[in-house]
Design a protein around this motif. Structure first.
Motif, short mmCIF file in Angstrom:
data_model
loop_
_atom_site.label_atom_id
_atom_site.label_comp_id
_atom_site.label_asym_id
_atom_site.label_seq_id
_atom_site.Cartn_x
_atom_site.Cartn_y
_atom_site.Cartn_z
N PRO A 195 0.75 -1.16 -0.04
CA PRO A 195 0.07 0.00 0.04
C PRO A 195 0.59 1.34 -0.18
CG PRO A 195 -0.62 -1.40 1.65
CD PRO A 195 0.28 -2.19 1.15
N PHE A 196 1.98 1.38 0.49
CA PHE A 196 2.95 2.26 0.70
C PHE A 196 3.36 2.63 -0.65
CE2 PHE A 196 7.56 3.37 1.50
CZ PHE A 196 7.37 4.96 1.53
N LEU A 197 3.80 1.45 -1.55
CA LEU A 197 4.44 1.83 -2.69
C LEU A 197 3.12 2.36 -3.50
CD1 LEU A 197 7.04 -1.39 -3.37
CD2 LEU A 197 7.24 1.13 -2.54
N LEU A 198 2.04 1.62 -3.60
CA LEU A 198 0.94 2.09 -4.49
C LEU A 198 0.70 3.55 -4.24
CD1 LEU A 198 -1.29 -1.25 -4.32
CD2 LEU A 198 0.33 -0.57 -6.04
N ASP A 199 0.43 3.94 -3.02
CA ASP A 199 0.17 5.42 -2.52
C ASP A 199 1.33 6.21 -3.31
OD1 ASP A 199 -2.06 5.11 -1.20
OD2 ASP A 199 -1.20 5.10 0.70
N THR A 200 2.78 5.84 -3.09
CA THR A 200 3.50 6.66 -3.86
C THR A 200 3.32 6.82 -5.22
OG1 THR A 200 5.09 5.77 -2.28
CG2 THR A 200 6.00 6.96 -4.02
N ASP A 238 6.52 -5.31 -12.13
CA ASP A 238 5.67 -6.66 -12.37
C ASP A 238 5.44 -7.39 -11.16
OD1 ASP A 238 8.43 -7.34 -12.32
OD2 ASP A 238 7.98 -8.93 -13.59
N THR A 239 6.42 -7.49 -10.22
CA THR A 239 6.22 -8.11 -9.08
C THR A 239 5.24 -7.32 -8.02
OG1 THR A 239 8.31 -9.12 -9.38
CG2 THR A 239 7.29 -8.99 -7.04
N THR A 240 5.44 -5.99 -8.10
CA THR A 240 4.84 -5.06 -7.29
C THR A 240 3.21 -5.16 -7.57
OG1 THR A 240 6.74 -3.75 -7.23
CG2 THR A 240 4.44 -2.69 -6.52
N LEU A 241 2.97 -5.29 -8.99
CA LEU A 241 1.70 -5.28 -9.42
C LEU A 241 0.93 -6.62 -8.99
CD1 LEU A 241 -0.79 -4.02 -11.17
CD2 LEU A 241 0.61 -5.04 -13.22
N PHE A 242 1.72 -7.70 -9.16
CA PHE A 242 1.26 -9.15 -8.98
C PHE A 242 0.93 -9.24 -7.43
CE2 PHE A 242 1.59 -13.47 -7.90
CZ PHE A 242 0.93 -14.09 -9.07
N VAL A 243 1.59 -8.71 -6.72
CA VAL A 243 1.32 -8.64 -5.35
C VAL A 243 0.28 -8.06 -4.92
CG1 VAL A 243 2.23 -8.57 -2.98
CG2 VAL A 243 3.76 -9.48 -4.69
N ALA A 244 0.09 -6.58 -5.43
CA ALA A 244 -1.05 -5.92 -5.35
C ALA A 244 -2.35 -6.39 -5.61
CB ALA A 244 -0.78 -4.61 -5.80
N ASP A 245 -2.36 -7.15 -6.95
CA ASP A 245 -3.45 -7.87 -7.53
C ASP A 245 -3.79 -9.01 -6.73
OD1 ASP A 245 -3.66 -6.17 -9.51
OD2 ASP A 245 -2.93 -7.24 -11.18
N ALA A 246 -2.80 -10.00 -6.12
CA ALA A 246 -3.34 -10.85 -5.33
C ALA A 246 -4.08 -10.44 -4.02
CB ALA A 246 -1.84 -11.61 -4.97
N PHE A 251 -8.91 -9.15 -0.46
CA PHE A 251 -9.24 -8.28 0.36
C PHE A 251 -10.30 -7.41 -0.07
CE2 PHE A 251 -4.93 -8.63 2.40
CZ PHE A 251 -5.23 -9.51 3.47
N LYS A 252 -10.39 -6.85 -1.31
CA LYS A 252 -11.41 -6.19 -1.96
C LYS A 252 -11.26 -4.95 -1.35
CE LYS A 252 -13.14 -9.25 -5.03
NZ LYS A 252 -12.08 -10.40 -4.76
N ASP A 253 -9.85 -4.35 -1.05
CA ASP A 253 -9.88 -3.13 -0.31
C ASP A 253 -8.98 -2.17 -1.24
OD1 ASP A 253 -8.66 -1.08 1.14
OD2 ASP A 253 -8.89 -2.38 3.09
N SER A 254 -9.56 -0.92 -1.34
CA SER A 254 -9.08 -0.26 -2.44
C SER A 254 -7.57 0.33 -1.98
CB SER A 254 -9.70 1.32 -2.40
OG SER A 254 -9.83 1.72 -1.17
N ARG A 255 -7.21 0.16 -0.89
CA ARG A 255 -5.63 0.28 -0.55
C ARG A 255 -4.76 -0.43 -1.48
NH1 ARG A 255 -4.83 -0.77 5.60
NH2 ARG A 255 -6.48 -2.15 5.27
N TYR A 256 -5.15 -1.70 -1.85
CA TYR A 256 -4.37 -2.63 -2.61
C TYR A 256 -4.74 -2.61 -4.26
CZ TYR A 256 -4.24 -4.13 2.05
OH TYR A 256 -4.11 -4.19 3.36
N ALA A 257 -5.65 -1.70 -4.57
CA ALA A 257 -6.07 -1.56 -6.06
C ALA A 257 -4.93 -0.88 -6.67
CB ALA A 257 -7.10 -0.80 -6.14
N ALA A 258 -4.26 -1.56 -7.79
CA ALA A 258 -3.11 -0.75 -8.32
C ALA A 258 -3.53 0.38 -9.22
CB ALA A 258 -2.68 -2.04 -9.31
N PRO A 259 -2.76 1.30 -8.97
CA PRO A 259 -2.88 2.80 -9.87
C PRO A 259 -2.65 2.34 -11.29
CG PRO A 259 -1.00 2.95 -8.45
CD PRO A 259 -1.42 1.51 -8.34
N PRO A 260 -3.51 3.15 -12.24
CA PRO A 260 -3.69 2.67 -13.71
C PRO A 260 -1.93 2.90 -14.33
CG PRO A 260 -5.53 4.04 -13.29
CD PRO A 260 -4.48 4.07 -11.95
#
Ligand code: 3HC
Length: 283
Positions: A195-200, A238-246, A251-260
């Motif tokens: 979530p920290f990397l996605l927020d960044t 790719d790894t960051t995206l893969f882990v975020a998608d998993a 969890f279906k929580d927007s904190r883990y939704a990958a930014p476009p």
């Protein structure tokens, strides 16, 4: 049960680091890749890292030579049949991991512990492909494996106390500090890192600052060794995206939704440092 021989499946970035770390700690290590080209590339990576450790005064020349002699490469999974512990570090694909674990379950003796270095897939599901789920566990190392001091141990639903105990002792023996997590997506570290990397990435995408200033802000303002966009490149986009998608799937929580932006960079082949470009250029 005393661990003497370790089998490693996969000699990519993580697999090579795991092989090196185990060999330096005195274990006999057999590493399996899917073809000779990948095997030679993986072994060359280990050799280069051992040389770097000597150059930096972290390892004696003689110890480096001994570690290198403890390592054997193979392209046959059957060659891992004498392992007391197998650490799987193949690509993050559940079907592939289940095939590997089902095969290892047949090949290896009854006492062998089967482990996975997965950063996001369920250890309980991987264990379901075997007849020994009580001897299946997650051993999650961090990149760069020879340098990072943590080993995250993941206890699946059916992992036995004995397997956990042996895994902790193994972590101590390779000079890693161990932490134990339940088998939930992201375990401890990625649950908080992703979530920290996605927020960044969202902050950068919104145009609130340059990538350099975001990284410098976090690096110097929080004393992190790397800025988060540099770290995302380092981990692999790719790894960051893969882990975020998993994590989002579970969890279906927007904190883990990958930014476009992240998804599009991966689509465009910008995987970070390993591909030569990510948020920064590495050519
Ligand atoms: N063998 C042994 N030691 C080595 C080595 C090697 N091959 N290469 C370097 N080292 C040692 C160096 O001697 C040095 O030790 P010292 O500080 O005691 O002198 C230390 O490692 C750092 O080496 P460098 O000086 O070359 O490098 P930097 O100081 O630039 O640090 C870094 C590089 C260690 C990568 C640092 O930037 C860092 O810690 N970055 C963050 C890495 C991180 O967070 N990794 C986790 C990613 S998440 C993950 O992996 C989980 C996955 O599931 C996503």
């Amino acid at each position: 049960m005393e661990i003497k021989t370790i089998g490693v499946v996969g000699c990519g970035l993580m697999g090579a680091g795991i092989v090196e770390t185990c060999a330096k700690s005195g274990y006999t290590v057999k590493v399996r890749e899917i073809n000779d080209e990948l095997l030679q590339a993986g072994l060359a990576r280990i050799e280069a890292s051992l040389k770097k450790a000597v150059k930096r005064g972290k390892l004696d020349e003689a110890d480096s030579k001994l570690a290198w002699e403890r390592i054997t490469g193979t392209i046959q999974l059957e060659a891992l049949k004498d392992s007391d512990l197998v650490i799987e570090a193949a690509v993050e694909n559940m079907e592939l991991k289940k095939e590997i674990f089902a095969a290892l379950d047949k090949i290896c003796p009854a006492h062998t512990i089967l482990s996975s270095n997965t950063s996001s897939l369920s250890i309980t599901e991987i264990a379901s492909a075997t007849q020994r789920p009580e001897q299946v566990i997650g051993l999650h190392f961090f990149n760069p494996v020879p340098v990072m001091p943590l080993l995250e141990i993941v206890r699946a639903l059916l992992t036995s106390d004995e397997t956990l105990k042996i895994s902790r002792e193994f972590g101590d023996s390779v000079n890693k500090t161990t932490v134990v997590a339940k088998d939930t997506p992201g375990f401890i570290v990625n649950l908080l890192l992703i979530p920290f990397l996605l927020d960044t990435i969202r902050a950068y995408e919104s145009g609130m600052a340059t990538k350099e200033d975001i990284d410098t802000g976090i690096k110097l303002g929080l004393n992190h060794p790397m800025g988060p966009l540099t770290l995302a490149d380092f981990v692999g986009l790719d790894t960051t995206l893969f882990v975020a998608d998993a994590m989002y799937d579970e969890f279906k929580d927007s904190r883990y939704a990958a930014p476009p932006l992240l998804r599009r960079m991966v689509m465009a082949g910008k995987m970070g440092k390993k591909s030569g470009a990510g948020f920064y250029d590495y050519e």
